[in-house]
Design a protein around this motif. Structure first.
Motif, PDB file in Angstrom:
ATOM      1  N   ASP A  47      21.762  51.043  25.878  1.00  0.00           N
ATOM      2  CA  ASP A  47      20.536  50.286  25.623  1.00  0.00           C
ATOM      3  C   ASP A  47      20.463  49.815  24.171  1.00  0.00           C
ATOM      4  O   ASP A  47      19.991  48.704  23.895  1.00  0.00           O
ATOM      5  N   GLU A  48      20.925  50.649  23.243  1.00  0.00           N
ATOM      6  CA  GLU A  48      20.943  50.231  21.840  1.00  0.00           C
ATOM      7  C   GLU A  48      21.870  49.044  21.635  1.00  0.00           C
ATOM      8  O   GLU A  48      21.525  48.072  20.959  1.00  0.00           O
ATOM      9  N   ARG A  50      22.901  46.918  23.956  1.00  0.00           N
ATOM     10  CA  ARG A  50      22.400  45.761  24.713  1.00  0.00           C
ATOM     11  C   ARG A  50      21.494  44.891  23.845  1.00  0.00           C
ATOM     12  O   ARG A  50      21.559  43.655  23.904  1.00  0.00           O
ATOM     13  N   ALA A  51      20.658  45.524  23.038  1.00  0.00           N
ATOM     14  CA  ALA A  51      19.717  44.779  22.198  1.00  0.00           C
ATOM     15  C   ALA A  51      20.394  44.105  21.010  1.00  0.00           C
ATOM     16  O   ALA A  51      19.768  43.291  20.322  1.00  0.00           O
ATOM     17  N   ARG A  63      25.157  44.839  13.116  1.00  0.00           N
ATOM     18  CA  ARG A  63      24.061  45.600  13.717  1.00  0.00           C
ATOM     19  C   ARG A  63      24.512  47.005  14.114  1.00  0.00           C
ATOM     20  O   ARG A  63      23.740  47.963  14.007  1.00  0.00           O
ATOM     21  N   SER A 178      18.889  35.236  26.528  1.00  0.00           N
ATOM     22  CA  SER A 178      18.534  35.768  25.212  1.00  0.00           C
ATOM     23  C   SER A 178      17.876  34.727  24.321  1.00  0.00           C
ATOM     24  O   SER A 178      17.897  33.528  24.620  1.00  0.00           O
ATOM     25  N   TYR A 199      20.403  40.490  27.972  1.00  0.00           N
ATOM     26  CA  TYR A 199      20.497  41.187  26.696  1.00  0.00           C
ATOM     27  C   TYR A 199      19.523  40.579  25.699  1.00  0.00           C
ATOM     28  O   TYR A 199      19.881  39.750  24.879  1.00  0.00           O
ATOM     29  N   THR A 200      18.300  40.999  25.782  1.00  0.00           N
ATOM     30  CA  THR A 200      17.295  40.525  24.836  1.00  0.00           C
ATOM     31  C   THR A 200      16.310  41.645  24.545  1.00  0.00           C
ATOM     32  O   THR A 200      15.965  42.424  25.442  1.00  0.00           O
ATOM     33  N   ASN A 201      15.892  41.738  23.292  1.00  0.00           N
ATOM     34  CA  ASN A 201      14.834  42.693  22.950  1.00  0.00           C
ATOM     35  C   ASN A 201      13.518  41.978  22.753  1.00  0.00           C
ATOM     36  O   ASN A 201      12.557  42.541  22.232  1.00  0.00           O
ATOM     37  N   VAL A 202      13.481  40.702  23.184  1.00  0.00           N
ATOM     38  CA  VAL A 202      12.262  39.896  23.137  1.00  0.00           C
ATOM     39  C   VAL A 202      11.902  39.514  24.564  1.00  0.00           C
ATOM     40  O   VAL A 202      12.758  39.013  25.302  1.00  0.00           O
TER      41      VAL A 202
END
Length: 230
Positions: A47-48, A50-51, A63, A178, A199-202
């Protein structure tokens, strides 16, 4: 096809690769953790990682190390990026899978006469290797990976693909998962479709694509909705 014998809108469909057509995060995460292990650093979760995906391998590498308290730049980042590239090149298709519905939706739009392209921030050679391994290369008229052109979210890769396929931005849509995909489409002046589960953290709603779909098999419905606005 229309009565005039031309392809109905969109004439060109641009697809992102990672997170849109394939689930590559297991291999990317495994490669990242191999690199971290060599440095004596603790692994990252899937999960880390993926973002972190979506802006190319150099940003990904930065990153990865930032998550372990190391702020890399310049030659140090170049060096670690080269290491990450080498490790990932050996693990491109070990755990990666093709998303459900991807093959079918590509076949559907090819049957309609649309021009299809992959436009990805993944390195060109790695992209071609993955497409070949999963027997997807024949579905695309063009593959545009990271080979020196300004990457998404800049519009250059999208506009290059559209031009190479003999179309204009008004003829095309971008399908991705994304911020890099949706923002590049907006910058290029083309319609976009956001695919959930990538794959997006938004949240996709915050990115404001032209349409949002739950899975690739829903793309025809989104295209019909967008077509009404063309």
């Amino acid at each position: 096809m229309t009565e005039e014998g031309t392809v109905a809108w969109p004439r060109v469909i641009l697809f992102d690769l990672d997170g849109t057509l394939i689930d590559s995060v297991p291999d990317i995460a495994a490669s990242a953790n191999l690199m971290l292990a060599r440095e004596g650093l603790n692994p990252l979760t899937i999960d880390e990682v993926r973002a972190m995906i979506g802006h190319g391998i150099r940003v990904l590498t930065k990153r990865i190390f930032a998550a372990r308290g190391q702020d890399l730049d310049g030659e140090a980042l170049d060096y670690k990026t080269a290491i990450m590239s080498g490790i990932y090149a050996e693990n491109l298709t070990v755990r990666t899978t093709v998303h459900a519905g991807a093959r079918e939706i590509l076949a559907h739009y090819r049957s309609l006469g649309a021009k299809l392209a992959v436009v990805t921030n993944k390195p060109q050679l790695a992209t071609e290797t993955v497409l070949d391994a999963f027997e997807l290369s024949g579905d695309f008229d063009l593959v545009v990976g990271d080979s020196g052109m300004p990457r998404k979210p800049e519009p250059d890769m999208l506009l290059h693909a559209i031009k190479q396929l003999g179309a204009s931005p008004a003829d095309a849509i971008m399908v991705g998962d994304s911020p890099a995909d949706i923002d590049s489409a907006r910058a290029a002046g083309i319609a976009s479709v956001g695919v959930r589960g990538g794959y997006t953290n938004v949240p996709l709603e915050d990115l404001r694509p032209g349409a949002i779909i739950e899975q690739l098999s829903d793309l025809p419905k989104a295209v019909e909705a967008l077509r009404a606005d063309v």
